[in-house]
Scaffold this motif. Structure first.
Motif, mmCIF file in Angstrom:
data_model
loop_
_atom_site.group_PDB
_atom_site.id
_atom_site.type_symbol
_atom_site.label_atom_id
_atom_site.label_comp_id
_atom_site.label_asym_id
_atom_site.label_seq_id
_atom_site.Cartn_x
_atom_site.Cartn_y
_atom_site.Cartn_z
ATOM 1 N N ARG A 157 0.833 -1.214 0.000
ATOM 2 C CA ARG A 157 0.000 0.000 0.000
ATOM 3 C C ARG A 157 0.862 1.257 0.000
ATOM 4 N NH1 ARG A 157 -2.910 -2.907 3.747
ATOM 5 N NH2 ARG A 157 -2.244 -1.566 5.459
ATOM 6 N N GLN A 158 2.005 1.225 0.689
ATOM 7 C CA GLN A 158 2.901 2.384 0.692
ATOM 8 C C GLN A 158 3.446 2.623 -0.711
ATOM 9 O OE1 GLN A 158 2.742 4.079 3.658
ATOM 10 N NE2 GLN A 158 1.427 2.320 4.046
ATOM 11 N N LYS A 159 3.783 1.544 -1.401
ATOM 12 C CA LYS A 159 4.300 1.666 -2.769
ATOM 13 C C LYS A 159 3.229 2.219 -3.715
ATOM 14 C CE LYS A 159 7.831 -1.914 -2.409
ATOM 15 N NZ LYS A 159 8.301 -3.217 -2.909
ATOM 16 N N LYS A 160 1.987 1.795 -3.504
ATOM 17 C CA LYS A 160 0.883 2.342 -4.317
ATOM 18 C C LYS A 160 0.720 3.835 -4.075
ATOM 19 C CE LYS A 160 -2.708 -0.887 -5.204
ATOM 20 N NZ LYS A 160 -3.920 -1.564 -4.685
ATOM 21 N N LYS A 161 0.822 4.242 -2.810
ATOM 22 C CA LYS A 161 0.716 5.663 -2.487
ATOM 23 C C LYS A 161 1.843 6.446 -3.154
ATOM 24 C CE LYS A 161 -1.722 5.374 1.901
ATOM 25 N NZ LYS A 161 -1.729 5.776 3.302
ATOM 26 N N LYS A 162 3.039 5.888 -3.153
ATOM 27 C CA LYS A 162 4.173 6.550 -3.807
ATOM 28 C C LYS A 162 3.886 6.725 -5.298
ATOM 29 C CE LYS A 162 8.449 7.581 -5.117
ATOM 30 N NZ LYS A 162 8.326 7.935 -6.500
ATOM 31 N N LYS A 163 3.359 5.690 -5.905
ATOM 32 C CA LYS A 163 3.055 5.725 -7.331
ATOM 33 C C LYS A 163 2.007 6.792 -7.647
ATOM 34 C CE LYS A 163 3.686 1.748 -9.498
ATOM 35 N NZ LYS A 163 3.476 0.395 -10.015
ATOM 36 N N ARG A 164 1.052 6.975 -6.730
ATOM 37 C CA ARG A 164 -0.014 7.975 -6.925
ATOM 38 C C ARG A 164 0.389 9.349 -6.381
ATOM 39 N NH1 ARG A 164 -3.547 3.817 -4.554
ATOM 40 N NH2 ARG A 164 -3.498 5.134 -2.716
ATOM 41 N N SER A 165 1.621 9.467 -5.911
ATOM 42 C CA SER A 165 2.129 10.719 -5.331
ATOM 43 C C SER A 165 1.330 11.158 -4.104
ATOM 44 C CB SER A 165 2.144 11.838 -6.373
ATOM 45 O OG SER A 165 2.993 11.495 -7.424
ATOM 46 N N THR A 166 0.852 10.193 -3.315
ATOM 47 C CA THR A 166 0.102 10.530 -2.107
ATOM 48 C C THR A 166 0.836 10.098 -0.836
ATOM 49 O OG1 THR A 166 -1.186 8.479 -2.224
ATOM 50 C CG2 THR A 166 -2.144 10.447 -3.267
ATOM 51 N N LEU A 167 2.053 9.573 -1.005
ATOM 52 C CA LEU A 167 2.838 9.178 0.161
ATOM 53 C C LEU A 167 3.537 10.407 0.735
ATOM 54 C CD1 LEU A 167 3.881 6.864 1.962
ATOM 55 C CD2 LEU A 167 5.780 6.595 0.353
ATOM 56 N N ASP A 168 3.371 10.617 2.023
ATOM 57 C CA ASP A 168 4.011 11.738 2.708
ATOM 58 C C ASP A 168 5.518 11.712 2.434
ATOM 59 O OD1 ASP A 168 3.922 13.790 5.077
ATOM 60 O OD2 ASP A 168 5.526 12.360 5.560
ATOM 61 N N PRO A 169 6.124 12.862 2.091
ATOM 62 C CA PRO A 169 7.564 12.893 1.772
ATOM 63 C C PRO A 169 8.462 12.357 2.891
ATOM 64 C CG PRO A 169 6.526 14.961 1.148
ATOM 65 C CD PRO A 169 5.493 14.169 1.889
ATOM 66 N N ARG A 199 7.670 10.074 5.093
ATOM 67 C CA ARG A 199 7.518 8.621 5.091
ATOM 68 C C ARG A 199 8.280 7.999 3.921
ATOM 69 N NH1 ARG A 199 1.157 7.959 6.935
ATOM 70 N NH2 ARG A 199 1.517 8.693 9.064
ATOM 71 N N TYR A 200 8.209 8.651 2.772
ATOM 72 C CA TYR A 200 8.970 8.176 1.603
ATOM 73 C C TYR A 200 10.461 8.128 1.934
ATOM 74 C CZ TYR A 200 11.416 8.366 -2.852
ATOM 75 O OH TYR A 200 12.292 8.123 -3.885
ATOM 76 N N PHE A 201 10.972 9.182 2.543
ATOM 77 C CA PHE A 201 12.382 9.265 2.905
ATOM 78 C C PHE A 201 12.759 8.145 3.871
ATOM 79 C CE2 PHE A 201 15.655 10.890 5.846
ATOM 80 C CZ PHE A 201 16.701 11.055 4.939
ATOM 81 N N ARG A 202 11.939 7.937 4.882
ATOM 82 C CA ARG A 202 12.229 6.909 5.884
ATOM 83 C C ARG A 202 12.208 5.508 5.277
ATOM 84 N NH1 ARG A 202 8.275 8.053 10.647
ATOM 85 N NH2 ARG A 202 9.455 6.395 11.667
ATOM 86 N N LEU A 203 11.268 5.265 4.397
ATOM 87 C CA LEU A 203 11.200 3.954 3.736
ATOM 88 C C LEU A 203 12.376 3.765 2.779
ATOM 89 C CD1 LEU A 203 7.359 3.822 3.084
ATOM 90 C CD2 LEU A 203 8.639 2.407 4.721
ATOM 91 N N THR A 204 12.733 4.820 2.072
ATOM 92 C CA THR A 204 13.850 4.751 1.130
ATOM 93 C C THR A 204 15.153 4.437 1.865
ATOM 94 O OG1 THR A 204 12.719 6.261 -0.377
ATOM 95 C CG2 THR A 204 15.091 6.028 -0.667
#
Length: 144
Positions: free
Chosen positions: A119-131, A133-138
């Motif tokens: 689900r986090q990856k889907k949010k990233k793809k839709r540009s709805t993942l909080d930046p 959170r994206y940074f922390r996951l990356t």
């Protein structure tokens, strides 16, 4: 009128009644994460707790009431707390396995971590993942 138990502050009495119900829930369940639609003794306790969260967010919750709720470990942002809990599970997986390639159906400590990461990856793809959170996951090497 006091002898007849007449209330002079109906709003305060209602708040205290709901708080006692929350205390009852906490004593029975061991937590204060009341589902939004939960009814306790005929009262919609979940909606009441949601209203307390809104009041706090808007700076309108009385400090003494806030303290009482915090003594029961009330979460002011349950969705953010849930995300943090799942992130800690991902971190646990990463530290144990040495990577973050979690299979989609992988369950970690009873939670479907793989589905959450999907689900986090889907949010990233839709540009709805909080930046943030994206940074922390990356940082954990997530393959986007």
């Amino acid at each position: 009128l006091e002898d007849l138990n007449v209330s002079w502050d109906v709003v305060a009495d209602k708040w205290e009644r709901k708080y006692r119900l929350l205390l009852q829930f906490y004593d029975r369940e061991g937590h204060s994460n009341v589902p939004r639609r939960h009814v306790e003794d005929g009262e919609n306790l979940g909606e009441w707790l949601q209203m307390q969260r809104r009041e706090k967010k808007n700076g309108k919750l009385d400090a003494s009431r806030q303290q009482l709720l915090e003594e029961l470990n009330v979460s002011w942002d349950p969705l953010a707390d849930e995300w943090e809990r799942k992130y800690r599970l991902l971190l646990q997986f990463y530290e144990r396995e040495g990577h973050s390639n979690v299979p989609k159906r992988h369950v970690e400590d009873g939670e479907n971590l793989g589905e959450w990461l999907h689900r986090q990856k889907k949010k990233k793809k839709r540009s709805t993942l909080d930046p943030d959170r994206y940074f922390r996951l990356t940082k954990l090497g997530i393959d986007w």
